[in-house]
Design a protein around this motif. Structure first.
Motif, short mmCIF file in Angstrom:
data_model
loop_
_atom_site.label_atom_id
_atom_site.label_comp_id
_atom_site.label_asym_id
_atom_site.label_seq_id
_atom_site.Cartn_x
_atom_site.Cartn_y
_atom_site.Cartn_z
N LYS A 177 -51.86 38.65 118.46
CA LYS A 177 -51.33 37.51 119.19
C LYS A 177 -51.67 37.60 120.67
O LYS A 177 -51.66 36.60 121.38
N GLU A 178 -51.99 38.86 121.10
CA GLU A 178 -52.10 39.08 122.54
C GLU A 178 -53.18 38.21 123.16
O GLU A 178 -53.00 37.66 124.24
N LYS A 238 -54.22 35.37 122.50
CA LYS A 238 -53.80 33.98 122.74
C LYS A 238 -52.97 33.90 124.01
O LYS A 238 -53.11 32.98 124.82
N ILE A 239 -52.09 34.87 124.18
CA ILE A 239 -51.25 34.87 125.38
C ILE A 239 -52.12 35.05 126.62
O ILE A 239 -51.93 34.36 127.63
N GLY A 248 -44.12 28.56 122.76
CA GLY A 248 -44.39 29.93 123.19
C GLY A 248 -45.75 30.02 123.84
O GLY A 248 -46.59 29.14 123.66
N LEU A 249 -45.94 31.10 124.58
CA LEU A 249 -47.17 31.24 125.32
C LEU A 249 -48.37 31.39 124.38
O LEU A 249 -49.47 30.91 124.68
N ALA A 250 -48.15 32.03 123.22
CA ALA A 250 -49.26 32.22 122.28
C ALA A 250 -49.75 30.87 121.78
O ALA A 250 -50.95 30.61 121.69
N GLY A 269 -51.73 29.17 124.42
CA GLY A 269 -53.08 29.73 124.50
C GLY A 269 -53.97 29.14 123.44
O GLY A 269 -55.12 28.75 123.70
#
Lengths: 375, 458
Positions: free
Chosen positions: A2-3, A5-6, B175-177, B180
């Motif tokens: 998931k990282e 994407k963040i 959420g941030l994900a 993104g």
């Protein structure tokens, strides 16, 4: 998993935030030196513009004009566009040698032009001469893509010439320049001709005016700048073609300029410099020739023949006038683009036995330009 | 304001995300509606007023229709009159011969109700669903208004049933994900629009310069390719930008385009090209009528009629109808031949040829122009000349790139890479790639501020 994407979100949003903040910081900037134009102001909100959507268009222009590093973005855009498709950016063709304006084949002479010019000569006792100067696109049109080609600039100029009365002596600058196109007669990053291009046409013009031209070898040529970039550069900010030279043709044994007076719109007269070297330090280096734009310029030389010439011109003539100073004791230069009102508000035409109208082809469709040429 | 403008990318979208994440969950839909209102107002306050009226009308009529469910005959009048009004409004903006109506509802000169073709379909579909009892009328007017006005779907849909929309709205994954992911999709769409579609638009306009009467066959072929790929990258690019923006706020809407051009069946091509629109025409036009179509001939006629309508919906002129009919006929022919074993490549070539023919007809402005260009296409003006060489030299690369990215190979490769052992490490490149593409796209719109030229206005 998931990282990433963040991180994507963080990276993109951080970039956007920096750009938005940069836009906010530069919001007060009034003009762009690289593009030599004034930037869109923050729009005033009123009901009409908000109602029909103009407000948000102006807002968009304001945002775009104040986007940080705008000139960097623009030069990247020009390179990207020529890499992706053909080499055209913002209506400018990017050749290997030079930049050329693409919108040149759609011009039509202003319908009032012929009437204005004919009216001018019919009430004029002296002789009037007319030279319309082609742009670099007209002379180098064989370098442009096929589909841009319509009428040549020669045809466009002739269409104006054909509609004029016999009282005007017409000078065919197009064919002279076209023949000499292998020489450095046009700037690589501007639509206008160089001093050398002007000299080549001067030889013909001055003979028609009744003088022998000064031969080329008598001049000392001084390159006052080698980093000039013109109006086509301002539109694309493309640095891939070589920068241009600004030349001054000096004739040490010839006549010298005694005074040079500018007359502004209110009629105030002021001494000015014939070559304004301070302009070389600004972004608008071409203004070095004849200095700031003024409606009227009075030039007196030490030529002792009492002959007076009236020149009606646009910026093409700026590097042409220096050649004329060897032949006339007084030259009055009038620029209809910078005038308010008409010619007779500024000069008494009957004082001059000869009038030369010299302007670029860009102005043949310009109604304002011709409306100034009435008495 | 359109998606592919600096003001949207660097102003409106980030600011909206900030506001959205700052407000408590229960007010989020109201905030989104407010933001959508601002987005509408950026096309002119008139658009906002128009939208308010449009939403109110359709919301009220939905509620009335549900209320009158027991009295079928009165409900029918309500539904029919609303559908007629909606269609008239659609025609008044899309069809020049109906522009008097746009004048009647006080639209400023030159105003275009962006996205009207798509939300008209959505609204009519919902009304019919309520009338038939397939769905309940939405009581929450904020949510109903969002259904029409939500800015990520205002310009390019997707057309969807209210039930689908309700499902998407009820479980937002914020959420941030998610943001993104959404931004990555947005940047993909932006690249499709400003890098590929806009470049092909220049090629297309080069070929179709009005005064150029003698056009060699190669140029016509280049023009057709530019139009076909251009319109695909434009529509799917705008759809991606919209879908990406929606994902940023946590909403996932159905996909519109699924790599149609290199399909191995023309039927797949037709279904993958803006699927929600095709499904709408099937659901509300052809399926209800199929039951009343008795014999095979009637069914074929109905099938062709549906495709003619879809074509018409895109262009609002004859060329759309003819292109639609040809596509419909091609699907019928294919379904007849389906039993025979054909190679995959034959199917792809067949699809490409039909898609090319449809794009060719679709792009014509008049019958006269069509025949003139048809002559050029078969080589009446010669096969190629120096201009063809020039265009080939300048545009082959971008056409190849367009062809590659419309195959879906790139997507498959990414899918395969994510199964690799070191996929975790590879995924670190994604943020860098997204930012790089964003920078390139920003540069492409830097001088003008937005990329507004369109092959087609929906």
């Amino acid at each position: 998993m998931k990282e990433y994407k963040i991180i994507t979100a963080a990276a993109v949003l951080a970039f956007a935030a920096v750009m938005a903040f940069g836009t906010f910081l530069s919001r007060g900037k009034k003009s762009s030196a690289e593009e030599t134009r004034s930037l869109a102001e923050f729009p005033k909100a009123d009901f009409q513009t908000m109602y029909n959507g103009d407000f948000s268009k102006q807002m968009n222009d304001h945002f775009t004009d104040h986007f940080p590093l705008r000139s960097k973005w623009m030069s990247i855009e020009t390179k990207l566009r020529s890499a992706l498709g053909e080499s055209i950016s913002d209506g400018v063709y990017i050749g290997s040698e030079r930049l050329l304006d693409c919108g040149f084949s759609e011009r039509v002479p202003d319908p009032t032009a012929a009437d204005r010019l004919n009216a001018f000569v019919s009430g004029y006792d002296g002789t009037a001469y007319l030279a319309v100067i082609p742009s670099s696109s007209g002379v180098y049109d064989d370098e442009l893509p096929y589909y841009l080609l319509g009428d040549t600039e020669g045809q466009q100029i002739n269409r104006l010439y054909d509609s004029l009365s016999g009282g005007i002596r017409k000078i065919d600058a197009y064919n002279i320049l076209k023949m000499l196109k292998d020489n450095y007669i046009y700037y690589r990053s501007d639509t206008k001709w160089t001093s050398y291009g002007a000299y080549c046409v001067y030889r013909t013009v001055i003979q028609k005016l009744g003088f022998q031209p000064i031969t080329y070898d008598k001049y000392t040529i001084r390159h006052v700048a080698d980093n000039f970039r013109g109006d086509l550069y301002n539109r694309t900010l493309y640095t891939g073609v070589r920068s241009d030279l600004l030349d001054i043709y000096e004739y040490p044994d010839g006549s010298q300029i005694l005074t040079c007076m500018s007359v502004d719109k209110d009629g105030h007269t002021e001494e000015c410099s014939f070559y304004d070297m301070d302009m070389l330090e600004t972004e608008d280096m071409y203004r070095m020739y004849l200095g700031e734009n003024v409606p009227v310029l009075e030039i007196e030389t030490d030529v002792n023949n009492q002959r007076k010439l009236l020149v009606i011109k646009d910026s093409y003539a700026d590097c042409f006038i220096p050649f004329l100073t060897q032949h006339f004791s007084r030259i009055t230069v009038v620029s209809p683009e910078d005038m308010e009102g008409v010619l007779s508000d500024y000069v008494d035409v009957s004082d001059y036995e000869q009038t030369l109208m010299l302007f670029g082809i860009e102005n043949i469709g310009n109604t304002d330009f011709f409306s100034g040429i009435s008495k | 304001m359109i998606y592919s403008s600096l003001l949207y990318i660097y102003g409106f979208l980030p600011l909206s995300l900030l506001i959205f994440s700052a407000v408590p969950k229960k007010h989020r839909e109201a905030v989104l509606l407010g933001l959508s209102g601002i987005f509408c107002a950026s096309f002119g306050l008139y658009y906002l007023i128009f939208m308010a009226g449009y939403v109110l009308l359709n919301y009220t009529m939905c509620r009335i229709t549900e209320f009158l469910k027991s009295k079928k005959s009165i409900a029918e009048v309500a539904v029919a009159s609303t559908v007629i009004i909606d269609i008239t409004v659609l025609f008044s903006f899309r069809a020049p011969y109906m522009s008097w109506f746009a004048g009647m509802i006080r639209a400023p000169g030159g105003f275009y109700a962006a996205g009207i073709s798509l939300f008209t379909l959505s609204v009519i579909g919902t009304l019919v669903d309520v009338y038939k009892g397939n769905d309940k009328a939405e009581k929450n007017i904020i949510r109903y208004a969002l259904y029409i006005m939500f800015f990520p779907r205002l310009l390019m849909g997707p057309v969807m049933r209210y039930s689908t929309f309700r499902k998407a709205m009820s479980h937002p994954q914020t959420g941030l994900a998610q943001t993104g992911k959404g931004l990555a999709v947005f940047v993909k769409g932006l690249a499709k629009k400003v890098l590929i579609a806009d470049t092909l638009f220049i090629l297309y306009s080069d070929v179709t310069v009005s005064e150029w009467t003698k056009v060699p066959a190669v140029n016509v072929l280049l023009g057709i390719s530019a139009y076909l790929f251009g319109i695909y990258f434009e529509l799917s690019g705008i759809a991606d930008m919209g879908a990406g923006s929606a994902v940023c706020f946590g909403f996932r809407f159905p996909e519109c385009f699924r790599y149609p051009i290199f399909s191995k069946r023309i039927n797949y091509y037709a279904m993958r090209w803006n699927t929600p629109v095709v499904m709408w025409f099937k659901r509300y036009i052809s399926w209800p009528l199929t039951t009343s179509a008795g014999n095979v001939i009637a069914r074929i006629a109905l099938f062709l009629l549906t495709w003619a309508l879809i074509g018409f919906w895109y262009k609002f002129d004859m060329s759309g109808i003819v292109a639609g009919l040809i596509l419909g006929a091609a699907i019928l022919i294919e379904s007849r031949l389906r039993s025979r074993n054909t190679l995959k490549i034959t199917g792809v070539v067949y699809t490409l040829i039909i898609a090319g023919i449809c794009a060719f007809i679709f792009s014509q402005k008049s019958a006269h122009e069509l025949f003139h260009n048809l002559g050029s296409l078969i080589g009446l003006d010669g096969l190629a000349d120096s201009s063809s060489l020039y265009l080939l030299k300048e545009y082959t690369l971008i056409l190849l790139a367009a062809a590659f990215f419309s195959t879906g190979i790139a997507r498959k490769l990414i899918g395969r890479a994510s199964k690799l052992k070191f996929a975790d490490k590879l995924s670190w490149f994604i943020p860098a790639a997204v930012v790089c593409v964003l920078v390139v796209c920003t540069a492409m719109i830097a001088s003008g501020g937005s990329s507004e030229q369109l092959f087609i206005k929906l």
